[in-house]
Design an enzyme around this catalytic site. Structure first.
Site, PDB file in Angstrom:
ATOM      1  N   SER A 124      47.425  36.140  44.446  1.00  0.00           N
ATOM      2  CA  SER A 124      48.458  35.061  45.211  1.00  0.00           C
ATOM      3  C   SER A 124      49.627  34.075  45.438  1.00  0.00           C
ATOM      4  O   SER A 124      50.365  34.366  44.292  1.00  0.00           O
ATOM      5  CB  SER A 124      46.606  33.584  44.751  1.00  0.00           C
ATOM      6  N   TYR A 149      41.503  28.925  38.122  1.00  0.00           N
ATOM      7  CA  TYR A 149      41.952  30.570  39.496  1.00  0.00           C
ATOM      8  C   TYR A 149      43.480  31.180  39.177  1.00  0.00           C
ATOM      9  O   TYR A 149      43.547  32.126  38.977  1.00  0.00           O
ATOM     10  CB  TYR A 149      40.993  29.898  40.612  1.00  0.00           C
ATOM     11  N   LYS A 153      44.767  34.741  37.825  1.00  0.00           N
ATOM     12  CA  LYS A 153      46.389  35.985  39.093  1.00  0.00           C
ATOM     13  C   LYS A 153      47.486  35.678  38.013  1.00  0.00           C
ATOM     14  O   LYS A 153      47.950  37.142  38.256  1.00  0.00           O
ATOM     15  CB  LYS A 153      46.463  35.036  39.977  1.00  0.00           C
TER      16      LYS A 153
HETATM   17  P1  NAD Z   1      35.946  36.583  48.609  1.00  0.00           P
HETATM   18  O1  NAD Z   1      34.945  36.016  47.793  1.00  0.00           O
HETATM   19  O2  NAD Z   1      35.303  36.847  49.542  1.00  0.00           O
HETATM   20  O3  NAD Z   1      35.763  38.219  47.902  1.00  0.00           O
HETATM   21  C1  NAD Z   1      35.565  38.485  46.789  1.00  0.00           C
HETATM   22  C2  NAD Z   1      34.552  39.721  46.854  1.00  0.00           C
HETATM   23  O4  NAD Z   1      34.758  40.779  45.314  1.00  0.00           O
HETATM   24  C3  NAD Z   1      33.407  39.198  47.235  1.00  0.00           C
HETATM   25  O5  NAD Z   1      32.451  39.820  47.745  1.00  0.00           O
HETATM   26  C4  NAD Z   1      32.620  38.569  46.256  1.00  0.00           C
HETATM   27  O6  NAD Z   1      30.944  39.121  45.898  1.00  0.00           O
HETATM   28  C5  NAD Z   1      33.281  39.807  44.429  1.00  0.00           C
HETATM   29  N1  NAD Z   1      33.067  40.184  43.361  1.00  0.00           N
HETATM   30  C6  NAD Z   1      33.141  39.085  42.643  1.00  0.00           C
HETATM   31  N2  NAD Z   1      33.236  39.465  41.600  1.00  0.00           N
HETATM   32  C7  NAD Z   1      32.483  40.989  41.664  1.00  0.00           C
HETATM   33  C8  NAD Z   1      32.143  41.681  40.099  1.00  0.00           C
HETATM   34  N3  NAD Z   1      32.385  41.049  38.930  1.00  0.00           N
HETATM   35  N4  NAD Z   1      31.703  42.841  40.551  1.00  0.00           N
HETATM   36  C9  NAD Z   1      32.070  43.389  41.730  1.00  0.00           C
HETATM   37  N5  NAD Z   1      32.347  42.486  42.995  1.00  0.00           N
HETATM   38  C10 NAD Z   1      33.024  41.606  42.156  1.00  0.00           C
HETATM   39  O7  NAD Z   1      36.989  36.695  48.836  1.00  0.00           O
HETATM   40  P2  NAD Z   1      38.246  37.122  49.375  1.00  0.00           P
HETATM   41  O8  NAD Z   1      38.875  35.820  50.869  1.00  0.00           O
HETATM   42  O9  NAD Z   1      38.252  37.620  49.897  1.00  0.00           O
HETATM   43  O10 NAD Z   1      39.641  37.665  48.594  1.00  0.00           O
HETATM   44  C11 NAD Z   1      39.730  38.287  47.778  1.00  0.00           C
HETATM   45  C12 NAD Z   1      40.702  38.843  46.079  1.00  0.00           C
HETATM   46  O11 NAD Z   1      41.574  38.600  47.129  1.00  0.00           O
HETATM   47  C13 NAD Z   1      39.746  37.748  45.433  1.00  0.00           C
HETATM   48  O12 NAD Z   1      40.716  37.994  44.482  1.00  0.00           O
HETATM   49  C14 NAD Z   1      40.879  36.398  45.795  1.00  0.00           C
HETATM   50  O13 NAD Z   1      40.845  35.618  44.639  1.00  0.00           O
HETATM   51  C15 NAD Z   1      41.844  36.852  46.451  1.00  0.00           C
HETATM   52  N6  NAD Z   1      43.192  35.902  46.991  1.00  0.00           N
HETATM   53  C16 NAD Z   1      41.895  35.283  48.286  1.00  0.00           C
HETATM   54  C17 NAD Z   1      43.173  34.125  48.977  1.00  0.00           C
HETATM   55  C18 NAD Z   1      41.778  33.610  49.996  1.00  0.00           C
HETATM   56  O14 NAD Z   1      42.586  32.121  49.990  1.00  0.00           O
HETATM   57  N7  NAD Z   1      40.929  33.884  50.465  1.00  0.00           N
HETATM   58  C19 NAD Z   1      44.638  33.897  48.609  1.00  0.00           C
HETATM   59  C20 NAD Z   1      44.820  34.968  47.749  1.00  0.00           C
HETATM   60  C21 NAD Z   1      43.887  35.645  47.135  1.00  0.00           C
HETATM   61  C1  WQD Z   2      44.990  24.509  52.583  1.00  0.00           C
HETATM   62  C2  WQD Z   2      45.718  22.925  53.307  1.00  0.00           C
HETATM   63  C3  WQD Z   2      45.093  20.853  51.253  1.00  0.00           C
HETATM   64  C4  WQD Z   2      40.679  21.061  52.597  1.00  0.00           C
HETATM   65  C5  WQD Z   2      44.058  28.297  48.211  1.00  0.00           C
HETATM   66  C6  WQD Z   2      44.619  28.032  47.144  1.00  0.00           C
HETATM   67  C7  WQD Z   2      45.047  29.746  46.937  1.00  0.00           C
HETATM   68  C8  WQD Z   2      44.473  30.817  47.658  1.00  0.00           C
HETATM   69  C9  WQD Z   2      44.591  29.854  49.183  1.00  0.00           C
HETATM   70  C10 WQD Z   2      42.962  32.209  46.891  1.00  0.00           C
HETATM   71  C11 WQD Z   2      45.991  22.447  51.572  1.00  0.00           C
HETATM   72  C12 WQD Z   2      44.317  20.236  52.584  1.00  0.00           C
HETATM   73  C13 WQD Z   2      42.223  21.075  52.472  1.00  0.00           C
HETATM   74  C14 WQD Z   2      39.975  20.169  53.531  1.00  0.00           C
HETATM   75  C15 WQD Z   2      42.577  18.882  53.630  1.00  0.00           C
HETATM   76  N1  WQD Z   2      43.209  30.683  47.181  1.00  0.00           N
HETATM   77  N2  WQD Z   2      42.875  20.559  53.522  1.00  0.00           N
HETATM   78  N3  WQD Z   2      41.302  18.922  54.086  1.00  0.00           N
HETATM   79  O1  WQD Z   2      44.837  24.601  48.819  1.00  0.00           O
HETATM   80  O2  WQD Z   2      46.752  25.783  49.662  1.00  0.00           O
HETATM   81  O3  WQD Z   2      45.349  26.804  48.990  1.00  0.00           O
HETATM   82  O4  WQD Z   2      43.820  29.624  48.818  1.00  0.00           O
HETATM   83  O5  WQD Z   2      43.173  32.704  46.075  1.00  0.00           O
HETATM   84  O6  WQD Z   2      44.923  29.984  45.227  1.00  0.00           O
HETATM   85  O7  WQD Z   2      45.296  27.018  45.542  1.00  0.00           O
HETATM   86  O8  WQD Z   2      44.703  26.174  50.859  1.00  0.00           O
HETATM   87  O9  WQD Z   2      42.787  25.920  52.618  1.00  0.00           O
HETATM   88  O10 WQD Z   2      42.039  24.844  50.419  1.00  0.00           O
HETATM   89  O11 WQD Z   2      44.352  24.047  51.810  1.00  0.00           O
HETATM   90  O12 WQD Z   2      43.593  18.810  53.994  1.00  0.00           O
HETATM   91  O13 WQD Z   2      38.753  19.670  53.391  1.00  0.00           O
HETATM   92  O14 WQD Z   2      44.757  21.913  53.538  1.00  0.00           O
HETATM   93  O15 WQD Z   2      45.290  19.598  50.600  1.00  0.00           O
HETATM   94  O16 WQD Z   2      47.052  21.543  52.215  1.00  0.00           O
HETATM   95  P1  WQD Z   2      45.410  25.958  49.288  1.00  0.00           P
HETATM   96  P2  WQD Z   2      43.566  24.857  51.716  1.00  0.00           P
END
Ligand code: NAD
Ligand code: WQD
Length: 343
Positions: A124, A149, A153
């Protein structure tokens, strides 16, 4: 190639499954459904007309993971399995460290035992921390994360890098995602948050569909053009394509590569609200509230390395992201499983 997606039933995993199948790869998904539903994968199969080998298993369960890997013999693992809610991680740090770190160790150990040498990891932008000014590039030293969190990462990146030093035959691709939003253009798969959404786009779509009264914009007094935070929103289908490229690249590469997946183009919270309203012709009531702790004013990617190394570049724009997010929400007001949304 055959790819094992740990956590593959989730938001990013389900879209990546579809993209991999469309590119001719075989897909194996392992998920404990902690934050997802098998329905997502059923829909992926319907959309693509191709089967997925689906296993309900915990990625911290060494025996289960070993058995799956030993049977399926994947060429590459994509590690999506993790808990991802920033606020929850502050309240339950031990659960986050236990689950996220343990899934990583278990997958690496089972890869070693079964001879799989390629792993792509969901990292991330949060690992750039507070110290690095945007645009963030992969040469920067990691910074201080603002929540547990983020630290999971950062630590998992370190674990994966150490594993690659110890085993030079290992390929580790650390993909640092910026802000993934949007949904498959079919409106059949999308983000399915449980409870009150933490992230901006699912909150906007739930206000638009009438599940929530109004959006609170967290802070209108930042030193940015309109006073709200700037982020690098990336369409989930572009992100999914980035995974296909990363997996294919891993085949002829050894060692560690860190790669940003972002667009390089920042937008504000108000840009998001305005574009969503305009593209979908629907009102999103909002008010400006106080800042949210831990939010950085400006975060966006230097997206150059992904283009150079993978030949990948985001193609969809903010209007596409807003239209596709809304199509998914409108077609599936209760997500996959009709879960009642907590008020
Ligand atoms: P998500 O929660 O939709 O997907 C994660 C999946 O992992 C889920 O299906 C959950 O059931 C599964 N999971 C969690 N723990 C598990 C375990 N112990 N065994 C088996 N399955 C397990 O989230 P996502 O948005 O699809 O994110 C996927 C990955 O990307 C995550 O690692 C998240 O941290 C990372 N990520 C997401 C974002 C974002 O904004 N969505 C940003 C940066 C990084
Ligand atoms: C985006 C913008 C908020 C909700 C997070 C995690 C990052 C990654 C992605 C991972 C910000 C604003 C949000 C609301 C708002 N995650 N906001 N009202 O914080 O950039 O990133 O998700 O797995 O690690 O930190 O994303 O979508 O939460 O926020 O004003 O109700 O929207 O302040 O500026 P963020 P976000």
């Amino acid at each position: 190639m055959k790819i094992l997606l740990a956590g593959g039933a989730g938001y990013i995993g389900s879209h990546t499954s579809a993209a991999l199948l469309e590119s001719g790869h075989d897909v194996v998904v392992l998920d404990n459904y902690d934050n997802s539903s098998p329905e997502a994968i059923k829909r992926v199969e319907k959309l693509t007309g191709k089967p997925v080998s689906l296993y309900e298993a915990d990625a911290t369960d060494s025996k289960a993971v070993f058995d799956i890997m030993n049977k399926e013999k994947p060429d590459c693992v994509i590690h999506f399995a993790g808990l991802k809610a920033v606020g929850e991680s502050i309240k339950q740090p031990l659960r986050y460290y236990r689950n996220n770190i343990d899934t990583t160790l278990t997958l690496l150990e089972c890869m070693e035992k079964t001879g799989c040498k390629k792993i792509v990891f969901s990292s991330s932008a949060t690992v750039y921390g507070e110290e690095n000014p945007a645009p963030c590039n992969e040469e920067m030293r990691k910074g201080s994360c603002t929540n547990p969190y983020g630290w999971t990462k950062s630590m998992m990146e370190q674990i994966l890098q150490d594993a690659a030093v110890a085993d030079p035959r290992l390929t580790v691709i650390l993909l640092r995602y910026f802000n993934p939003i949007g949904a498959h253009p079919s409106g059949q798969i999308g983000e399915n948050p449980r409870g009150i959404p933490n992230n901006l786009m699912p909150y906007i779509t739930q206000v638009a569909v009438g599940k929530r009264e109004k959006l609170t914009v967290f802070g209108g007094d930042y030193d940015t053009p309109d006073g709200t935070c700037l982020r690098d929103y990336i369409h989930i289908m572009d992100l999914a394509d980035g995974h296909v490229k990363a997996v294919e690249f891993s085949q002829n590469h050894k060692g560690v590569e860190i790669i940003n997946l972002g667009t390089g183009q920042p937008y504000s919270v108000l840009d998001m609200v305005n574009t969503f309203q305009k593209e979908n012709n629907i009102r999103v009531p909002y008010e400006i509230g106080p800042r949210r702790g831990g939010d950085l004013p400006v975060v966006y990617a230097d997206a150059g390395k992904a283009e150079k190394l993978l030949g990948w570049k985001a193609k969809r724009n903010l209007a596409d992201m807003c239209r596709d997010s809304w199509r998914w929400q409108k077609n599936n007001p209760n997500g996959y499983d009709g879960l009642e949304i907590e008020k």
